[in-house]
Design an enzyme around this catalytic site. Structure first.
Site, PDB file in Angstrom:
ATOM      1  N   ASN A   7       0.860  -1.188   0.000  1.00 56.18           N
ATOM      2  CA  ASN A   7       0.000   0.000   0.000  1.00 56.18           C
ATOM      3  C   ASN A   7       0.900   1.244   0.000  1.00 56.18           C
ATOM      4  O   ASN A   7       1.469   1.606   1.019  1.00 56.18           O
ATOM      5  CB  ASN A   7      -0.895  -0.021   1.249  1.00 56.18           C
ATOM      6  CG  ASN A   7      -1.899   1.110   1.243  1.00 56.18           C
ATOM      7  OD1 ASN A   7      -1.864   1.992   0.376  1.00 56.18           O
ATOM      8  ND2 ASN A   7      -2.788   1.086   2.212  1.00 56.18           N
ATOM      9  N   ARG A  89      -2.440  -2.082  -3.550  1.00 58.58           N
ATOM     10  CA  ARG A  89      -3.749  -1.491  -3.264  1.00 58.58           C
ATOM     11  C   ARG A  89      -3.870  -0.157  -4.001  1.00 58.58           C
ATOM     12  O   ARG A  89      -2.973   0.685  -3.916  1.00 58.58           O
ATOM     13  CB  ARG A  89      -3.890  -1.264  -1.762  1.00 58.58           C
ATOM     14  CG  ARG A  89      -5.199  -0.631  -1.416  1.00 58.58           C
ATOM     15  CD  ARG A  89      -5.051   0.301  -0.256  1.00 58.58           C
ATOM     16  NE  ARG A  89      -6.300   0.964   0.017  1.00 58.58           N
ATOM     17  CZ  ARG A  89      -6.404   2.070   0.715  1.00 58.58           C
ATOM     18  NH1 ARG A  89      -5.315   2.634   1.200  1.00 58.58           N
ATOM     19  NH2 ARG A  89      -7.560   2.613   0.914  1.00 58.58           N
ATOM     20  N   HIS A 178     -13.028   1.444   0.363  1.00 59.33           N
ATOM     21  CA  HIS A 178     -12.885   0.344   1.329  1.00 59.33           C
ATOM     22  C   HIS A 178     -13.472  -0.968   0.782  1.00 59.33           C
ATOM     23  O   HIS A 178     -13.848  -1.855   1.543  1.00 59.33           O
ATOM     24  CB  HIS A 178     -13.597   0.642   2.672  1.00 59.33           C
ATOM     25  CG  HIS A 178     -13.092   1.841   3.399  1.00 59.33           C
ATOM     26  ND1 HIS A 178     -13.942   2.754   3.980  1.00 59.33           N
ATOM     27  CD2 HIS A 178     -11.856   2.273   3.653  1.00 59.33           C
ATOM     28  CE1 HIS A 178     -13.237   3.712   4.566  1.00 59.33           C
ATOM     29  NE2 HIS A 178     -11.954   3.434   4.384  1.00 59.33           N
ATOM     30  N   ARG A 239     -13.032  13.808   8.910  1.00 56.40           N
ATOM     31  CA  ARG A 239     -13.857  14.198   7.758  1.00 56.40           C
ATOM     32  C   ARG A 239     -15.306  14.405   8.181  1.00 56.40           C
ATOM     33  O   ARG A 239     -15.820  13.688   9.046  1.00 56.40           O
ATOM     34  CB  ARG A 239     -13.824  13.125   6.670  1.00 56.40           C
ATOM     35  CG  ARG A 239     -12.468  12.960   6.054  1.00 56.40           C
ATOM     36  CD  ARG A 239     -12.516  11.921   4.923  1.00 56.40           C
ATOM     37  NE  ARG A 239     -11.209  11.326   4.740  1.00 56.40           N
ATOM     38  CZ  ARG A 239     -10.996  10.048   4.460  1.00 56.40           C
ATOM     39  NH1 ARG A 239     -12.012   9.222   4.309  1.00 56.40           N
ATOM     40  NH2 ARG A 239      -9.777   9.593   4.325  1.00 56.40           N
ATOM     41  N   GLU A 383      -7.250  -6.612   4.785  1.00 55.87           N
ATOM     42  CA  GLU A 383      -7.124  -6.222   3.382  1.00 55.87           C
ATOM     43  C   GLU A 383      -5.863  -6.814   2.752  1.00 55.87           C
ATOM     44  O   GLU A 383      -5.865  -7.172   1.576  1.00 55.87           O
ATOM     45  CB  GLU A 383      -7.115  -4.682   3.270  1.00 55.87           C
ATOM     46  CG  GLU A 383      -8.490  -4.090   3.535  1.00 55.87           C
ATOM     47  CD  GLU A 383      -8.462  -2.649   4.009  1.00 55.87           C
ATOM     48  OE1 GLU A 383      -7.968  -2.413   5.137  1.00 55.87           O
ATOM     49  OE2 GLU A 383      -8.933  -1.763   3.296  1.00 55.87           O
TER      50      GLU A 383
END
Ligand code: ADP
Length: 400
Positions: A7, A89, A178, A239, A383
């Site tokens: 990643n 990713r 996601h 956020r 993941e």
């Protein structure tokens, strides 16, 4: 066979080396502050022990070279030839990619084309890919997209009611993120329920610093809370989640702020942090509530819980029912208080949970009671493993 899951962020590189198909993590690590001009940090974890090195790391290419050499020096692998596949990713795949694919020049070009949709992430991913291609030129490499799982949404779920030309000319639509995590926990949940995923109406809650929900029906994602970008949906660590767009124009006028400054406020200074003024981390908010009865910390958590309950209610109607709910990611897996807040708000749907089971942290467990009309699970996401599995599957398919 040894597979690397990668990643690459704008200034970081996270990796895991797995032995497949045994699904054993051999080592994992992260390189931080790449290209910052300051001293960067390389951390590698081997059998629970952490090793840290600090040095200036000018580019991702140096970071990749350093990590690969270190794996050999530490005798985790004897030579680089042992690495048989790499999975990267990728945050944004636009609407081209519905599943993971082998990297080709055309695939890289498609990732480059959607840079305007993910200006912070996709350039970093491309740099990461090229650094690995240089270091391991003959190794099978794939990309796994955060957006791919959500590509099955119908038009009524992915379109916005804005001028249609925005979609035609500029691909303005909901993409969702996601996806790898939602897909992974959905499959795991169907295994735990001993039922085909096609026969379960499910809502998965990936709640970490970034947070999103997905509605899954007939084995496919039918809706999700994030949108064109990852700012939409529920309030998160920093956020705002979805807000009335009028606020943007209003704040621009009264605060004399530029669009860029307001977007930074919505991305970095909102959510838990913005409302509470305490922290972006749910643990600090819980502490502020428990120790000081901090009202704004409580409000920050309540705003998020209400928004999640609202989404679950709307998915209940959209899917005409929900059989299972899954909590995952940093907060979803670890915070029993968070799960309690959400589940207490959806009791009207017939949800009942076992308070003792809900105290468990970070492990796979069903926390609903036998009477509950909806089964509720906590399932740690993985993941990196999902990426490594895709590498193995695509490698087999490609006969490489
Ligand atoms: P991301 O991958 O989006 O950065 P994570 O899924 O790792 O985020 O989640 C990070 C967040 O999870 C932290 O900011 C914190 O709020 C929360 N978290 C982590 N561990 C715990 C814990 N033990 N209890 C409560 N919350 C936790």
């Amino acid at each position: 066979m040894k597979i690397m899951s990668v990643n690459a962020g704008s200034s970081s590189l996270k990796f895991q080396l797995l032995e497949m198909p045994q699904e054993v993590v051999l080592t994992e690590g992260v390189v931080e502050s790449i290209g910052s001009g300051e001293v960067g940090r390389y951390t590698i974890k081997i059998q629970g022990q952490k090793f840290v090195k600090e040095m200036v790391i000018p580019t991702h290419a140096e970071a990749v070279e350093m990590v690969l050499n270190d794996l050999v020096e530490r005798k985790i692998i004897h030579s680089l030839d042992e690495i048989e596949g790499v999975g990267h990713r990728i945050v944004h795949g636009g609407n081209k990619f519905t599943e993971s694919v082998e990297i080709t020049p055309e695939v890289k070009e498609e990732i480059r084309k959607v840079i305007p949709l993910a200006p912070l992430h996709n350039p970093a991913h491309l740099i990461g890919i090229e650094a690995f291609e240089k270091a391991l030129p003959n190794v099978f490499q794939i990309v796994v997209f955060d957006t791919a799982f959500h590509q099955t949404m119908e038009e009524d779920a992915f379109m916005y009611a804005v001028p249609y030309e925005w979609y035609e000319k500029h691909q303005v639509r909901k993409y969702g993120f996601h996806g790898t995590s939602h897909q992974y926990v959905a499959h795991r949940c169907s295994e735990l329920m001993k039922k085909d995923l096609k026969d379960i109406k499910m809502v998965t809650l990936h709640i970490g610093n970034g947070a999103s929900l997905a509605a899954i029906k007939n084995g496919k994602c039918v809706d999700t809370s994030m949108g064109l970008g990852p700012l939409a949906g529920i309030p998160m660590g920093t956020r705002s989640g979805t807000i009335d767009p009028t606020i943007i124009e209003y704040i621009a006028n009264v605060e004399k702020k530029s669009l860029k400054e307001i977007m930074t406020d919505l991305n970095k200074h909102s959510g838990y942090l913005g409302v509470s003024g305490v922290s972006h981390d749910s643990r600090n908010l819980e502490e502020a509530i428990n120790k000081d009865h901090n009202k704004r910390a409580k409000l920050a958590l309540d705003l998020q819980a209400k928004s999640i309950a609202d989404y679950i209610g709307s998915y209940y109607v959209y899917m005409q029912g929900i059989d299972a709910i899954v909590f995952t990611a940093g907060i979803g897996e670890n915070s029993s208080a968070f799960r309690e807040r959400v589940l207490n708000r959806i009791r009207v749907l017939g949800v009942e949970y076992d308070e003792n089971k809900n105290q468990e942290r970070g492990k796979e467990i069903k926390i609903s009671t036998d009477n509950s009309k909806i089964q509720v699970f906590v399932i740690p996401t993985n993941e990196e493993l999902a990426i490594a599995r895709d590498v193995v599957a695509l490698k087999k398919k490609a006969n490489k």
